[in-house]
Write an enzyme that holds these catalytic residues in place. Structure first.
Site, PDB file in Angstrom:
ATOM      1  N   LYS A  53     -18.037  28.377  18.146  1.00 41.41           N
ATOM      2  CA  LYS A  53     -17.633  29.556  18.479  1.00 41.41           C
ATOM      3  C   LYS A  53     -18.621  31.022  18.122  1.00 41.41           C
ATOM      4  CE  LYS A  53     -13.827  29.492  19.343  1.00 41.41           C
ATOM      5  NZ  LYS A  53     -13.019  29.141  20.482  1.00 41.41           N
ATOM      6  N   SER A 295     -12.898  17.677  14.904  1.00 44.23           N
ATOM      7  CA  SER A 295     -12.791  17.721  16.387  1.00 44.23           C
ATOM      8  C   SER A 295     -13.856  17.061  17.145  1.00 44.23           C
ATOM      9  CB  SER A 295     -12.756  19.313  16.728  1.00 44.23           C
ATOM     10  OG  SER A 295     -14.011  19.890  16.646  1.00 44.23           O
TER      11      SER A 295
HETATM   12  N1  PMP Z   1     -13.349  22.444  17.599  1.00 48.18           N
HETATM   13  C1  PMP Z   1     -13.332  23.114  16.787  1.00 48.18           C
HETATM   14  C2  PMP Z   1     -13.500  22.865  15.469  1.00 48.18           C
HETATM   15  C3  PMP Z   1     -13.053  24.490  17.089  1.00 48.18           C
HETATM   16  O1  PMP Z   1     -13.003  25.637  15.943  1.00 48.18           O
HETATM   17  C4  PMP Z   1     -12.931  24.905  18.446  1.00 48.18           C
HETATM   18  C5  PMP Z   1     -12.449  26.447  18.697  1.00 48.18           C
HETATM   19  N2  PMP Z   1     -11.071  26.682  18.227  1.00 48.18           N
HETATM   20  C6  PMP Z   1     -12.988  23.899  19.266  1.00 48.18           C
HETATM   21  C7  PMP Z   1     -13.201  22.813  18.831  1.00 48.18           C
HETATM   22  C8  PMP Z   1     -12.430  24.076  20.879  1.00 48.18           C
HETATM   23  O2  PMP Z   1     -13.473  24.957  21.423  1.00 48.18           O
HETATM   24  P1  PMP Z   1     -12.903  25.807  22.578  1.00 48.18           P
HETATM   25  O3  PMP Z   1     -12.110  27.190  22.064  1.00 48.18           O
HETATM   26  O4  PMP Z   1     -14.150  26.322  23.118  1.00 48.18           O
HETATM   27  O5  PMP Z   1     -12.022  25.330  23.482  1.00 48.18           O
END
Ligand code: PMP
Length: 508
Positions: A53, A295
């Site tokens: 991010k 994630s």
């Molecule tokens: N994994 C984590 C830990 C995140 O903080 C985020 C963003 N909220 C994402 C994945 C997904 O990324 P994006 O917002 O670009 O879809």
């Protein structure tokens, strides 16, 4: 062969921390990948604040500066599960914007602390109101105060960051080769939209795989998202359920995600089990030395499923959005204990000394000075008499800067909001001519106790940390203080000063 440093290729100093965003490494998975398949991960924890991010934080702020929407010194506000806020906090710190973050109380505690450490304000929203609740709060606050709302879920500058950087980095890394699969989850869909449109245009053979939690299949359901005119969600998606993958799938399909789906750039949507995601997060750490968040483990789970069926020689790239350190207080670390395990105790017992289960060797307080080394000094004695009999400052703490028992006393005084004089015997102030050591010798002579801390109230010697705590608990501290016209803040009935002692002490 000797390792060489390859991340930072610039040989000049960076302009500022923001210049280190992006250019994250792509790393081969060697032990876990099925034979014949080339599996790679892109490690976004190499960004300065440890997540993907950072890219969109810089991009959205700079786009708003360029458009004039964000004025110098204006407050920035955003609803975020943490990583966006942490990235924004860094950018705002560098550029001088105050930042307010709204966040559901269910997100990991370390995120709140990091945000506050970076100078941001964190406004918590009730967990049951989910992602839409924190968003609604951010909108409300932005409207009321005229703050700049980042709107990461709809902000094109979020996706643009990935178009300009992530996608280009991937194309450069695989130049001369074919990237067969690109695997990502979606939080906002910024990574998905921004990266996939470039890959589809310039590497058309690359299949784009999007994954989501198997118990909250928003994309997989085919049910459209109800939306306001500005693209923000009108309500929670009916298929949303709370899930284990922090940062993935909020309780609605974000506009940026829907754009990517609608553009036909996504080849497959894969549901992923949260339990498997946790397992793979641990396995990546233990087998490959790659420490990422849940994630990342979830996206890696998807990549492993793709790899099982992929033709030999396939190149698969999966995004690991952040670092595992951001999840210490979450289920990811549930099986990681603080105490020594049987196995660790056995290692400890395999040699005779420095053992927890043998006779106690540590002192309860810091050791006494070498009594022979310091003679009673008349200046030190005068100092001691003066500070312990000063009507203007009746509470005196003789302390050491590094001593944890002293910290506990300081915490108690701070919580009770009572003023005191700390004589930090080991501090620079008392180092000259060994004044600290001389005062300590006087203390020993006057009270007969070699330990630190020692507390005095109105010339009366109370004792050490536990003695002081006892006077709080039996009410005598309050009485002594009122004799000196010092008020003490009312504490909850169940407050126990011993809770302020270092954690390791409670366990013995
Ligand atoms: N994994 C984590 C830990 C995140 O903080 C985020 C963003 N909220 C994402 C994945 C997904 O990324 P994006 O917002 O670009 O879809």
């Amino acid at each position: 062969m000797q390792q060489t440093i390859t991340k930072y290729t610039m040989n000049k100093p960076y302009r500022d921390i923001l210049a280190t965003i992006g250019n994250t490494p792509i790393i081969r998975i060697n032990k876990l990948a099925p034979e014949g398949v080339n599996l790679f991960v892109k490690l976004e924890s190499f960004n300065p604040m440890g997540s993907v991010k950072d890219r969109m934080a810089l991009s959205t702020i700079e786009a708003a500066e360029a458009s004039g929407e964000l004025k110098p010194g204006q407050t920035v506000i955003e609803a975020t599960s943490g990583n966006t806020g942490i990235g924004l906090a860094m950018v705002c710190a560098v550029k001088g914007y105050p930042l307010v973050v709204t966040m559901a109380e269910s997100f990991s505690l370390e995120r709140r602390k990091i945000l506050r450490f970076l100078g941001a304000k964190v406004v918590l929203t009730p967990a049951e109101l989910k992602g839409s609740g924190m968003l609604a709060k951010a909108v409300e606050l932005a409207e009321e105060h005229g703050w700049f709302l980042v709107r990461q879920f709809e902000n094109e500058a979020n996706a643009d960051a990935h178009t300009r950087t992530t996608a280009e980095e991937i194309l450069a890394a695989f130049s001369g080769e074919q990237l067969d699969y690109f695997v990502t989850g979606f939080g906002t869909g910024g990574t998905l939209k921004g990266t996939s449109r470039v890959l589809k245009a310039r590497s058309p053979a690359t299949k784009i795989i999007v994954c989501e939690p198997d118990n909250a299949q928003l994309l997989g359901s085919g049910i459209p998202q109800a939306r306001e005119a500005d693209g923000s969600p009108a309500e929670s998606h009916p298929n949303f359920r709370p899930h284990l993958v922090q940062g993935w799938s909020p309780d609605f399909i974000p506009k940026l995600t829907e754009d990517a789906m609608g553009a036909g750039t996504v080849d497959q949507v894969l549901p992923i089990s949260g339990e498997k995601a946790l397992d793979f997060t641990r396995t990546l750490a233990r087998r490959e030395g790659i420490f990422c968040g849940v994630s990342g483990g979830a996206t890696f789970t998807a990549a492993m499923e793709i790899a099982q069926d992929a033709p030999r020689g396939s190149n698969i790239l999966c995004m690991l959005p952040d670092t595992g350190e951001r999840y210490l207080s979450t289920p990811l670390f549930d099986d990681i204990v603080v105490e020594m395990s049987e196995e660790e105790l056995e290692i400890s017992r395999s040699t005779p000394n420095y053992r927890f289960d043998a006779a106690k060797t540590g002192k309860e307080t810091s050791p006494a000075p070498d009594e022979e080394a310091v003679e009673l000094d008349k200046d030190a004695l005068a100092f001691f008499k003066r500070v312990t009999n000063d009507a203007a400052q009746p509470i005196v703490l003789f302390a050491l800067e590094w001593c944890e028992f002293c910290w506990s006393v300081r915490k108690l005084f701070a919580q009770l909001e009572i003023p005191y004089l700390a004589v930090d015997l080991d501090s620079v102030k008392y180092q000259e001519d060994n004044l600290g050591g001389k005062i300590r010798a006087v203390l020993l002579d006057q009270i007969g106790s070699p330990t630190i801390p020692q507390i005095f109230v109105g010339g009366r010697h109370i004792g050490g940390a536990t003695d002081l705590f006892a006077t709080y608990s039996d009410g005598s501290l309050g009485k002594m203080l009122s004799e000196h016209d010092i008020a003490m803040k009312e504490m909850p009935e169940d407050f126990e000063p011993v809770s302020l002692l270092p954690g390791w002490l409670h366990k013995r």
